[in-house]
Design a protein around this motif. Structure first.
Motif, PDB file in Angstrom:
ATOM      1  N   ILE A   1      10.048   3.853   1.615  1.00  0.00           N
ATOM      2  CA  ILE A   1      10.657   3.992   2.943  1.00  0.00           C
ATOM      3  C   ILE A   1       9.789   4.832   3.874  1.00  0.00           C
ATOM      4  O   ILE A   1       9.546   4.463   5.019  1.00  0.00           O
ATOM      5  N   ALA A   2       9.309   5.972   3.395  1.00  0.00           N
ATOM      6  CA  ALA A   2       8.658   6.916   4.294  1.00  0.00           C
ATOM      7  C   ALA A   2       7.140   6.975   4.156  1.00  0.00           C
ATOM      8  O   ALA A   2       6.454   7.250   5.137  1.00  0.00           O
TER       9      ALA A   2
ATOM     10  N   GLN B   1      -0.623   4.711   5.238  1.00  0.00           N
ATOM     11  CA  GLN B   1      -1.053   3.354   5.009  1.00  0.00           C
ATOM     12  C   GLN B   1      -2.414   3.366   4.327  1.00  0.00           C
ATOM     13  O   GLN B   1      -3.272   4.169   4.645  1.00  0.00           O
TER      14      GLN B   1
ATOM     15  N   CYS C   1      10.375  11.736   1.402  1.00  0.00           N
ATOM     16  CA  CYS C   1      10.493  11.671   2.863  1.00  0.00           C
ATOM     17  C   CYS C   1      10.016  12.968   3.511  1.00  0.00           C
ATOM     18  O   CYS C   1       9.310  12.945   4.522  1.00  0.00           O
TER      19      CYS C   1
ATOM     20  N   THR D   1       6.181  13.145   3.388  1.00  0.00           N
ATOM     21  CA  THR D   1       5.568  12.312   4.412  1.00  0.00           C
ATOM     22  C   THR D   1       5.740  12.933   5.791  1.00  0.00           C
ATOM     23  O   THR D   1       4.805  12.956   6.593  1.00  0.00           O
TER      24      THR D   1
ATOM     25  N   SER E   1       4.823   4.643   2.431  1.00  0.00           N
ATOM     26  CA  SER E   1       3.954   3.485   2.197  1.00  0.00           C
ATOM     27  C   SER E   1       3.416   2.867   3.476  1.00  0.00           C
ATOM     28  O   SER E   1       2.469   2.101   3.424  1.00  0.00           O
TER      29      SER E   1
ATOM     30  N   THR F   1       5.147   0.785   5.206  1.00  0.00           N
ATOM     31  CA  THR F   1       5.858  -0.484   5.387  1.00  0.00           C
ATOM     32  C   THR F   1       6.687  -0.453   6.664  1.00  0.00           C
ATOM     33  O   THR F   1       6.715  -1.403   7.426  1.00  0.00           O
ATOM     34  N   PHE F   2       7.347   0.657   6.900  1.00  0.00           N
ATOM     35  CA  PHE F   2       8.122   0.858   8.119  1.00  0.00           C
ATOM     36  C   PHE F   2       7.290   1.787   8.992  1.00  0.00           C
ATOM     37  O   PHE F   2       7.044   2.927   8.635  1.00  0.00           O
ATOM     38  N   ASN F   3       6.854   1.315  10.125  1.00  0.00           N
ATOM     39  CA  ASN F   3       5.986   2.096  10.996  1.00  0.00           C
ATOM     40  C   ASN F   3       6.849   3.005  11.857  1.00  0.00           C
ATOM     41  O   ASN F   3       7.134   2.712  13.011  1.00  0.00           O
ATOM     42  N   TRP F   4       7.300   4.125  11.298  1.00  0.00           N
ATOM     43  CA  TRP F   4       8.206   5.048  11.983  1.00  0.00           C
ATOM     44  C   TRP F   4       7.522   5.668  13.189  1.00  0.00           C
ATOM     45  O   TRP F   4       6.486   6.290  13.085  1.00  0.00           O
TER      46      TRP F   4
END
Length: 155
Positions: free
Chosen positions: A130-131, A145, A65, A68, A133, A135-138
Motif C-alpha cells: 500500500i505505502a 518505486q 506505512c 514510508t 511499493s 503501486t499507489f502514487n500517493w
C-alpha cells in the motif's frame, strides 16, 4: 511434541490467571495463545483469536506505512533552520511511533504462535504494498518505486 519451559514459581500471573505454568519455546498452531497481555486472547474463542491476528497485522502494516511516510518527508537540504527543526521533530515522533509498533509486533511474534507470525508477515507485506511499493502514487510522490532500467542507481 511441544517444547515448553516452566515459568518461575514466584510468577504472580500463574496463580492469578490459573495458568499451567508453561510457556511455549517453539512454534505451535492453535487459538489458545497469549499475545502481549496476560489472558488475551487466551481461551476466549476463535473469534477473539482472529481479532488478535487482525490487530497484529494492522500494527505491522502501520509500521510499513510510517516507514514510508518518514522516508518521503525527509528534510530538504534547502529548508530554513526553523523548518528543519519542525520537520525533524515530526520525523522523530513518526520514528518513535514506528519503533513502538515494531517492538509490539516483535513481542507478539514471540508468543511462538504460527498464526501470529503469519499475520505479522502478511501485515508487513500489505503495508509495503500500500505505502512503499509505489503501486499507489500517493500525493504525486514516487518514493519506494524500483526502476529496472539504466536509471537503477537513482532509486
Amino acid at each position: 511434541m511441544d517444547r515448553m519451559v516452566p515459568l518461575p514459581a514466584s510468577s504472580p500471573n500463574m496463580a492469578a490467571h490459573g495458568q499451567h505454568g508453561m510457556m511455549h519455546m517453539t512454534f505451535f498452531w492453535g487459538d489458545r495463545v497469549q499475545i502481549l497481555f496476560s489472558g488475551w486472547p487466551g481461551d476466549r474463542g476463535f473469534g477473539v483469536y482472529l481479532l488478535a491476528l487482525f490487530l497484529v497485522a494492522i500494527a505491522a502494516a502501520a509500521v510499513e506505512c510510517l516507514s514510508t511516510l518518514s522516508r518521503r518527508h525527509a528534510q530538504p537540504p534547502t529548508a530554513s533552520a526553523g523548518a528543519r527543526a519542525s520537520i525533524g521533530l515530526a520525523l522523530t515522533v513518526l520514528h518513535t511511533l514506528q519503533m513502538g509498533l515494531l517492538y509490539l509486533v516483535m513481542l507478539a511474534v514471540m508468543s511462538f504462535n504460527v498464526g501470529v507470525l503469519i499475520a505479522a508477515v502478511l501485515g508487513h507485506a500489505v503495508g509495503y504494498f500500500i505505502a512503499g511499493s509505489g503501486t499507489f502514487n500517493w500525493a504525486g510522490h514516487g518514493g519506494g518505486q524500483i526502476s529496472v532500467g539504466p536509471d537503477f542507481a537513482k532509486c
